[in-house]
Design an enzyme around this catalytic site. Structure first.
Site: not given
Ligand code: PGA
Ligand code: ZN
Length: 433
Positions: A206, A338
């Site tokens: 990230e 998400k």
């Molecule tokens: P991921 O990580 O997209 O690998 O799930 C983001 C998070 O855990 O917030």
């Molecule tokens: Zn997370």
């Protein structure tokens, strides 16, 4: 004129170099919309299914040609002539067409690509910015960012178990000011790491730093020192957030801290986090307990819900039914949002709405595998969520969103609302029993 004329998917690549789905929707009027689907690494067990080809001979099994075919041959025929402006009906049609509880027939990546691309086509047809099309004329709230600075877990090659050590620029006067503060802390963190004699490997997934530290606590210390070095008052101007992402080191009823070579039970984990909250300017903890450790979550929530933001990510997976269970059990006080965890835009809005009705804070989030698509920047303003978590201020897949929000801030001008850390006011009195 706003009916869908054609619909097409293709395989493109994400920030980890893995294949992902891009969809393009064209309406009768000739306007079109395009979207690319993100992908997680520390995925929750209860997420909608991301359909991968699984053929080891091609893209190490990571290809998405089946998902692409599902858009082109199963979804497209069912949606031709469908009104592209009727997002809710379109999403419902997608869910019905799939017919499974976790979108495993068509693949959530196929479904989401269509859902998001249709929204973009709708916005283009209406001649409106995406955030206005989705959120209405009163959608003008800019978010407080929660920015990844140090990374561990499944997102970095280092050895610490906790996934994200984030800065929260609570003292910022505006969204752009928040990014300026982020710049200061991000770069002073690099200096801190080097001064301590650690090697700096390439950036983590990230965009944050992922040095090989001795312990999780050391990452917290470095971030605190970086905040001070940047000239900010910890807690007042810049606070700290954690994404423990604990589901990934939870096994046989315990939390295995490999970096520190010890095992904690749920109570010990909660006590450790409680101690950190009392000692550090820590105001937000995500997935402090594992996705299936509801008892652990209850312990943690009793201890900390009235003090800090407790976000459920793997726990809720943007799923309204799981969030409802959490609300009933008094677990957490915030939910990570998400889009690809649930698979359609409409269901995403429903989860945000449910959170709101119950005083839970929604935090719009990217995945660790991202692309140039900045859809979630507009989504953040459309929902008025007030918080975003999209990684660090490095790598274009992250900056696509941060920069889009800068443009929105400019576009809204004095009509824009920046509540900053004011979003946390809602939490007062929550879980205090
Ligand atoms: P991921 O990580 O997209 O690998 O799930 C983001 C998070 O855990 O917030
Ligand atoms: Zn997370």
């Amino acid at each position: 004129m706003s009916r869908i004329q054609s619909l097409k998917a293709r395989q493109v690549f994400d920030s980890r170099g893995y294949p992902t789905v891009e969809v393009e929707v064209i309406l009768n009027s000739g306007v079109s919309g395009r979207a690319i689907v993100p992908s997680g690494a520390s995925t929750g067990k209860f997420e909608a299914l991301e359909l991968r080809d699984g053929d080891p001979a091609s893209f190490s099994g990571k290809g998405v040609t089946h998902a692409v075919e599902n858009v082109n041959h199963r979804i497209a025929p069912a949606l031709i002539d469908f009104d592209g402006l009727n997002q809710a009906a379109l999403d419902q049609r997608l869910v019905e067409l799939d017919g499974t509880g976790n979108k495993s027939s068509l693949g959530a990546n196929a479904i989401l690509g269509v859902s998001l691309a249709a929204a973009r086509a709708g916005a283009a047809f209406a001649g409106l910015p995406l955030y206005t099309y989705l959120g209405g004329v009163n959608a003008r709230r800019l978010p407080l960012p929660m920015v990844n600075i140090l990374s561990g877990g499944l997102h970095a090659g280092g050895q610490i178990d906790f996934q994200d050590f984030l800065m929260i620029p609570v003292g910022a006067q505006s969204y752009s000011h928040a990014l300026q503060m982020t710049f200061d802390v991000y770069h002073s963190t690099r200096k801190q790491i080097q001064e301590k004699g650690y090697e700096l490997p390439g950036l983590a997934d990230e965009g944050g730093f992922g040095p090989k530290l001795q312990s999780n606590l050391e990452a917290l210390e470095i971030l605190l020192e970086a905040i001070l070095m940047a000239g900010y008052s910890p807690g007042k101007e810049v606070a700290i957030g954690l994404d423990v992402a604990s589901s990934h080191f939870y096994a046989q009823g315990g939390y295995k801290l490999a970096a520190e070579n010890r095992m904690l039970d749920s109570l010990q984990m909660a006590e450790m986090l409680e101690q950190w909250v009392s000692k550090y300017p820590l105001i937000s903890i995500e997935d402090g307990m594992a996705e299936e450790d509801w008892e652990g979550w209850e312990i943690l929530s009793k201890k900390l819900c009235h003090k800090v933001q407790l976000i459920g990510d793997d726990l809720f997976t943007t799923n309204a039914a799981r969030l409802q269970q959490g609300i009933e059990r008094g677990i957490a006080n915030a939910v990570l949002i998400k889009v690809n965890q649930i698979g359609t835009l409409t269901e995403t809005f429903e989860t945000v709405e449910l959170a709101r009705r119950h005083g839970y804070l929604p935090v719009i989030s990217a995945r660790s595998g991202e692309t140039e698509d900045a859809f979630i920047a507009d989504l953040t303003v459309a929902t008025g969520a007030g918080q975003i978590k999209i990684g660090s201020i490095a790598r274009s897949s992250r900056l696509a969103k941060y920069n889009r929000l800068l443009r929105i801030e400019e576009e809204l001008g004095s009509a824009g609302i920046y509540q900053g850390a004011g979003v946390f006011e809602v939490l007062k009195g929550l879980g205090g029993s």
